[in-house]
Scaffold this active site. Structure first.
Site, PDB file in Angstrom:
ATOM      1  N   CYS A  82      32.463   6.448  -6.176  1.00 28.59           N
ATOM      2  CA  CYS A  82      31.594   6.880  -7.145  1.00 28.59           C
ATOM      3  C   CYS A  82      30.751   8.092  -6.616  1.00 28.59           C
ATOM      4  O   CYS A  82      29.733   8.745  -7.456  1.00 28.59           O
ATOM      5  CB  CYS A  82      29.891   5.879  -6.497  1.00 28.59           C
ATOM      6  N   HIS A 375      27.199   3.202 -15.271  1.00 26.19           N
ATOM      7  CA  HIS A 375      27.420   4.005 -14.154  1.00 26.19           C
ATOM      8  C   HIS A 375      29.287   4.093 -14.561  1.00 26.19           C
ATOM      9  O   HIS A 375      29.774   3.045 -13.760  1.00 26.19           O
ATOM     10  CB  HIS A 375      27.310   3.835 -12.409  1.00 26.19           C
ATOM     11  N   CYS A 405      26.378   6.062  -2.986  1.00 34.15           N
ATOM     12  CA  CYS A 405      26.581   5.898  -1.898  1.00 34.15           C
ATOM     13  C   CYS A 405      28.329   5.123  -2.660  1.00 34.15           C
ATOM     14  O   CYS A 405      28.326   5.708  -3.942  1.00 34.15           O
ATOM     15  CB  CYS A 405      26.527   4.085  -1.826  1.00 34.15           C
TER      16      CYS A 405
HETATM   17  C1  LIG Z   1      27.292  -7.525 -12.907  1.00 34.40           C
HETATM   18  C2  LIG Z   1      29.067  -7.723 -13.433  1.00 34.40           C
HETATM   19  C3  LIG Z   1      30.421  -8.875 -12.718  1.00 34.40           C
HETATM   20  C4  LIG Z   1      28.446  -7.944 -14.500  1.00 34.40           C
HETATM   21  O1  LIG Z   1      29.369  -7.686 -15.804  1.00 34.40           O
HETATM   22  P1  LIG Z   1      29.604  -8.475 -17.257  1.00 34.40           P
HETATM   23  O2  LIG Z   1      29.251 -10.773 -17.378  1.00 34.40           O
HETATM   24  O3  LIG Z   1      30.584  -8.509 -18.363  1.00 34.40           O
HETATM   25  O4  LIG Z   1      27.977  -8.554 -17.598  1.00 34.40           O
HETATM   26  P2  LIG Z   1      27.018  -8.331 -19.152  1.00 34.40           P
HETATM   27  O5  LIG Z   1      26.561  -7.513 -18.983  1.00 34.40           O
HETATM   28  O6  LIG Z   1      28.258  -9.321 -20.118  1.00 34.40           O
HETATM   29  O7  LIG Z   1      26.112  -9.711 -18.076  1.00 34.40           O
HETATM   30  C5  LIG Z   1      26.701 -11.074 -18.363  1.00 34.40           C
HETATM   31  C6  LIG Z   1      24.716 -11.660 -19.120  1.00 34.40           C
HETATM   32  O8  LIG Z   1      23.875 -11.814 -17.717  1.00 34.40           O
HETATM   33  C7  LIG Z   1      22.640 -10.986 -18.769  1.00 34.40           C
HETATM   34  N1  LIG Z   1      21.988  -9.033 -18.825  1.00 34.40           N
HETATM   35  C8  LIG Z   1      22.875  -8.776 -18.041  1.00 34.40           C
HETATM   36  N2  LIG Z   1      21.556  -8.015 -17.901  1.00 34.40           N
HETATM   37  C9  LIG Z   1      20.388  -8.026 -18.482  1.00 34.40           C
HETATM   38  C10 LIG Z   1      19.534  -7.961 -18.146  1.00 34.40           C
HETATM   39  N3  LIG Z   1      19.023  -7.092 -17.231  1.00 34.40           N
HETATM   40  N4  LIG Z   1      17.543  -8.674 -18.870  1.00 34.40           N
HETATM   41  C11 LIG Z   1      18.803  -9.854 -19.106  1.00 34.40           C
HETATM   42  N5  LIG Z   1      19.761 -10.697 -19.589  1.00 34.40           N
HETATM   43  C12 LIG Z   1      20.282  -9.181 -18.673  1.00 34.40           C
HETATM   44  C13 LIG Z   1      23.789 -10.260 -20.425  1.00 34.40           C
HETATM   45  O9  LIG Z   1      22.672 -10.212 -21.536  1.00 34.40           O
HETATM   46  C14 LIG Z   1      24.876 -11.552 -20.080  1.00 34.40           C
HETATM   47  O10 LIG Z   1      23.845 -12.677 -21.134  1.00 34.40           O
HETATM   48  P3  LIG Z   1      25.228 -12.926 -22.002  1.00 34.40           P
HETATM   49  O11 LIG Z   1      26.404 -13.988 -20.954  1.00 34.40           O
HETATM   50  O12 LIG Z   1      24.358 -14.660 -21.939  1.00 34.40           O
HETATM   51  O13 LIG Z   1      25.540 -12.438 -23.108  1.00 34.40           O
HETATM   52  C15 LIG Z   1      29.264  -6.172 -13.693  1.00 34.40           C
HETATM   53  O14 LIG Z   1      28.315  -5.638 -14.844  1.00 34.40           O
HETATM   54  C16 LIG Z   1      30.246  -5.387 -12.983  1.00 34.40           C
HETATM   55  O15 LIG Z   1      31.216  -6.061 -11.747  1.00 34.40           O
HETATM   56  N6  LIG Z   1      29.032  -4.687 -11.928  1.00 34.40           N
HETATM   57  C17 LIG Z   1      29.640  -4.173 -10.957  1.00 34.40           C
HETATM   58  C18 LIG Z   1      29.942  -2.925 -10.955  1.00 34.40           C
HETATM   59  C19 LIG Z   1      30.803  -1.880  -9.496  1.00 34.40           C
HETATM   60  O16 LIG Z   1      31.245  -2.976  -9.184  1.00 34.40           O
HETATM   61  N7  LIG Z   1      30.460  -0.937  -9.587  1.00 34.40           N
HETATM   62  C20 LIG Z   1      30.287  -0.531  -8.340  1.00 34.40           C
HETATM   63  C21 LIG Z   1      29.344   0.744  -7.788  1.00 34.40           C
HETATM   64  S1  LIG Z   1      29.498   1.793  -7.283  1.00 34.40           S
END
Ligand SMILES: CC(C)(COP(=O)(O)OP(=O)(O)OC[C@H]1O[C@@H](n2cnc3c(N)ncnc32)[C@H](O)[C@@H]1OP(=O)(O)O)[C@@H](O)C(=O)NCCC(=O)NCCS
Length: 419
Positions: A82, A375, A405
């Site tokens: 990242c 991101h 990070c």
């Molecule tokens: C966490 C993760 C698995 C979620 O993926 P996802 O399930 O596809 O996420 P979505 O955007 O579909 O959100 C899931 C649900 O939460 C809800 N949601 C997400 N953020 C929200 C917010 N801020 N407020 C309200 N609802 C929210 C979505 O609307 C969705 O609802 P639904 O299922 O009713 O449609 C994915 O984003 C991820 O892997 N993130 C981490 C990435 C990572 O590891 N990065 C490396 C960092 S260095």
């Protein structure tokens, strides 16, 4: 230095048909146009990328081959998870300091809508054997070795190769080890969305964005980030189920950064060249530092080791910083990093007697961060660099600290300065 980025869009949405290379080209061409720079003056281009296209592994070179740039611009790709576009920026800056270049473009691009999907080892073996076959019979018998399990494709996981732990699991572990409550994480995520919404509405974030034209006839234009939720609230956030530890966890889709497509680019020059060309530098790199720890420990905690070194190299302290920008992989990680900055134990591990100190929340990620904005792994560092310098100038601030990070237990910190 000057910077720009494409909109950041959640993977699988409006930018899904645009490759990382094309996102990178868009960011670079907009950067050069906005800077009104003669492209013939660019000597090198360095780009960061994490999940690379195996058919075009040097994404920087593909970007540099866009019509706008001369073929003589040398270009290479760097990978530091990242912090890849931070690596691109510090590489380009080092080359300028060494006197090897005077004008460079650095940035990063990532399309998490287009991750490489690989064949299994069994499938690869069979295909290689078939390609070496001397006749149809040999080819058929090579292909006949394929078993149903070999047909299952392999998609890249956001997991540590050494420990098998995913980023999300690491964030869960950090939340537990550092005593970060679910409520605190959700509040931090809410803050990220609120501040990013405000920064978009008043144009501060919007002005950093280059439009991207998509679709077969390029008739659709994407101009804004699509992950920022203006209307999210604490009730919605606290209702979300934990994703990485479903039973006891606290890390949710709401308090994590989303998988994102996007690219960013910055223009770097020696001060002398910038002044000769009549530019007022957007800012200067005062110092930087990279650090690493055991990825099996607290995977995303190394910014705590990098920041005091960058501050020391700058000859400055946290109190001197007008703004602090921290990459938000997860709210649990940012809050763990902030606790680490205040800890004597972490200071000792970084080789210092006293902690970095408490970050004034009024100076932290003042236009939100990766949780709301998104991101695209390889592009985030250059996005943060641009935002930090632009906001420092708007506020008549002088010094800014940024931290990122990165997978592998690595961390980055940089101190920037405006005139
Ligand atoms: C966490 C993760 C698995 C979620 O993926 P996802 O399930 O596809 O996420 P979505 O955007 O579909 O959100 C899931 C649900 O939460 C809800 N949601 C997400 N953020 C929200 C917010 N801020 N407020 C309200 N609802 C929210 C979505 O609307 C969705 O609802 P639904 O299922 O009713 O449609 C994915 O984003 C991820 O892997 N993130 C981490 C990435 C990572 O590891 N990065 C490396 C960092 S260095």
């Amino acid at each position: 230095m000057a910077g720009v980025r494409t909109p950041f869009a959640k993977a699988g949405t409006v930018l899904r048909s645009v490759s990382a290379i094309d996102l990178g080209k868009r960011a670079v061409s907009e950067l050069l146009q906005r800077a009104e720079l003669d492209p013939g003056l660019v000597e090198m281009l360095v780009f960061g990328a994490v999940l690379q296209d195996v058919t075009a592994p040097n994404i920087a070179r593909e970007i540099s081959l866009m019509p706008l740039l001369p073929r003589g611009v040398q270009a290479y790709t760097v990978g530091r998870a990242c912090a890849s576009s931070n690596q691109a920026i510090t590489d380009a800056a080092d080359q300028i300091i060494l006197g090897h270049a005077e004008v460079a473009v650095a940035g990063g691009a990532e399309s998490l809508s287009n991750v490489p999907v690989l064949h299994s080892a069994g499938m690869s073996d069979a295909l290689v054997a078939a390609s070496r076959a001397k006749n149809a019979r040999q080819r058929m018998s090579a292909l006949a070795t394929i078993r149903p399990k070999d047909l299952v494709p392999i998609t890249p996981a956001i997991a540590e190769p050494t420990t098998g732990e995913t980023m999300g699991e690491s964030a869960e572990k950090m939340a537990k080890l550092n005593g970060i409550l679910r409520e605190e994480q959700d509040q931090f995520a809410l803050r990220s969305h609120r501040l990013a919404s405000a920064g978009t509405a008043d144009g501060r974030l919007a002005e950093e964005i280059a439009p991207v034209w998509t679709g077969a006839d390029l008739q659709t234009v994407v101009t804004a980030d699509n992950g920022i939720r203006e209307s999210t609230n604490i009730e919605q956030l606290s209702a979300l189920k934990p994703v990485f530890d479903r039973k006891y966890g606290s890390v949710t889709a709401g308090n994590s950064s989303p998988l994102t497509d996007g690219a960013s680019a910055v223009l770097l020059m020696s001060e002398e060249r910038a002044r000769t060309l009549g530019y007022t530098p957007m800012g200067f790199i005062r110092s930087y530092a990279y650090a690493a720890l055991d990825p099996g420990e607290q995977l995303l905690q190394a910014p705590v080791l990098a920041a005091p070194v960058a501050l020391k190299r700058a000859g400055l302290r946290l109190e001197d910083m007008d703004l602090v920008e921290m990459h938000e992989a997860f709210a649990a990680q940012v809050l763990s990093n902030l606790k680490g900055f205040e800890s004597r134990e972490w200071a000792r591990r970084a080789g210092f007697d006293s902690p970095v100190g408490e970050v004034d929340r009024a100076r932290l990620n003042v236009m939100g961060g990766s949780i709301a904005i998104g991101h695209p792994f390889g592009a985030t560092g250059a996005r943060i660099t641009t935002t930090l310098l632009n906001e420092l100038r708007r506020r008549d601030g002088r010094f800014g600290l940024m931290t990122v990070c990165a997978a592998g237990g690595m961390g980055f910190a940089m101190v920037v300065e405006t005139e």
